[in-house]
Design a protein around this motif. Structure first.
Motif, PDB file in Angstrom:
ATOM      1  N   VAL A 142       0.208  -0.888   0.041  1.00 31.36           N
ATOM      2  CA  VAL A 142      -0.120   0.005  -0.041  1.00 31.36           C
ATOM      3  C   VAL A 142       0.851   0.668   0.024  1.00 31.36           C
ATOM      4  O   VAL A 142       0.714   2.664  -0.866  1.00 31.36           O
ATOM      5  CB  VAL A 142      -0.243  -0.239   0.970  1.00 31.36           C
ATOM      6  N   LYS A 143       1.791   1.140   1.186  1.00 29.05           N
ATOM      7  CA  LYS A 143       2.851   2.075   0.946  1.00 29.05           C
ATOM      8  C   LYS A 143       3.718   2.535  -0.684  1.00 29.05           C
ATOM      9  O   LYS A 143       3.286   4.137  -0.733  1.00 29.05           O
ATOM     10  CB  LYS A 143       3.736   2.379   1.575  1.00 29.05           C
ATOM     11  N   LEU A 144       4.314   1.500  -1.156  1.00 27.32           N
ATOM     12  CA  LEU A 144       4.675   1.891  -1.952  1.00 27.32           C
ATOM     13  C   LEU A 144       3.860   1.853  -3.549  1.00 27.32           C
ATOM     14  O   LEU A 144       4.617   3.191  -4.136  1.00 27.32           O
ATOM     15  CB  LEU A 144       5.477   0.451  -2.814  1.00 27.32           C
ATOM     16  N   ILE A 145       3.092   1.512  -3.249  1.00 30.80           N
ATOM     17  CA  ILE A 145       2.387   1.850  -4.236  1.00 30.80           C
ATOM     18  C   ILE A 145       1.425   3.359  -4.476  1.00 30.80           C
ATOM     19  O   ILE A 145       1.392   4.033  -5.732  1.00 30.80           O
ATOM     20  CB  ILE A 145       0.785   0.833  -4.748  1.00 30.80           C
ATOM     21  N   THR A 146       1.131   3.656  -3.087  1.00 36.47           N
ATOM     22  CA  THR A 146       0.437   4.580  -2.675  1.00 36.47           C
ATOM     23  C   THR A 146       0.208   5.756  -2.244  1.00 36.47           C
ATOM     24  O   THR A 146       0.583   7.010  -3.074  1.00 36.47           O
ATOM     25  CB  THR A 146      -1.407   4.209  -2.257  1.00 36.47           C
ATOM     26  N   GLY A 147       2.029   5.732  -1.800  1.00 38.49           N
ATOM     27  CA  GLY A 147       2.475   7.060  -0.957  1.00 38.49           C
ATOM     28  C   GLY A 147       1.821   7.008   0.190  1.00 38.49           C
ATOM     29  O   GLY A 147       2.607   7.698   0.925  1.00 38.49           O
ATOM     30  N   PHE A 148       0.948   6.221   0.494  1.00 39.30           N
ATOM     31  CA  PHE A 148       0.574   6.772   1.542  1.00 39.30           C
ATOM     32  C   PHE A 148       0.073   5.424   2.620  1.00 39.30           C
ATOM     33  O   PHE A 148       0.353   3.596   1.642  1.00 39.30           O
ATOM     34  CB  PHE A 148      -1.595   6.760   1.441  1.00 39.30           C
TER      35      PHE A 148
END
Length: 150
Positions: free
Chosen positions: A89-95
């Motif tokens: 999630v962090k890698l794909i969205t930045g959030f």
């Protein structure tokens, strides 16, 4: 920064919305419904799911209680569907998980039909302890929606 962009887009398109700064962190649909004193079905968590054909954004009604992966598989006509990991999630969205915004993720979206019957829904804006209260039809207008969850 991200929140300002979303605000600008909503204002430019004359969409009515409200930014609500929460006194406490909200982690579940039930906590959100209790905090805002609204129907749990109006809480709109933004989830990232992984399939064998890529990542998708899923905005689901809190009234569902869980993601029906069988239904999502059928809808997308794919074999494997699972929740993205926190790292994905962090890698794909930045959030980080729990702060994924309802708008602006450059992925295909799936929107829960149940949200569309309300005059407003509450969901993430990409910023901790901030909730966006907005007309759910805007989700269809501002995102690349490829499917509606029945």
């Amino acid at each position: 920064m991200y929140m300002e962009n979303i605000k600008d887009i909503l204002e430019k398109n004359n969409f009515s919305f409200e930014l609500i700064h929460n006194d406490i962190p909200i982690h579940t649909a039930k906590e959100g419904a209790d905090y805002f004193k609204i129907d749990i079905a109006q809480i709109a968590p933004t989830l990232i799911i992984y399939t064998n054909v890529g990542f998708y954004v899923l905005i689901i009604s809190g009234g569902r209680g869980h993601v029906d992966f069988k239904e999502v598989k059928h809808l997308l006509n794919c074999k494997n569907v699972r929740m993205a990991t926190k790292d994905e999630v962090k890698l794909i969205t930045g959030f980080s998980v729990g702060n994924v915004p309802m708008f602006g993720i450059p992925l295909p979206y799936i929107v829960d039909k149940r949200l569309l019957k309300f005059s407003f829904v509450c969901g993430g804006l990409g910023e901790k302890n901030t909730t966006l209260k907005v007309d759910p039809n805007i989700l269809l207008k501002l995102n690349k929606v490829i499917a509606i969850l029945d």
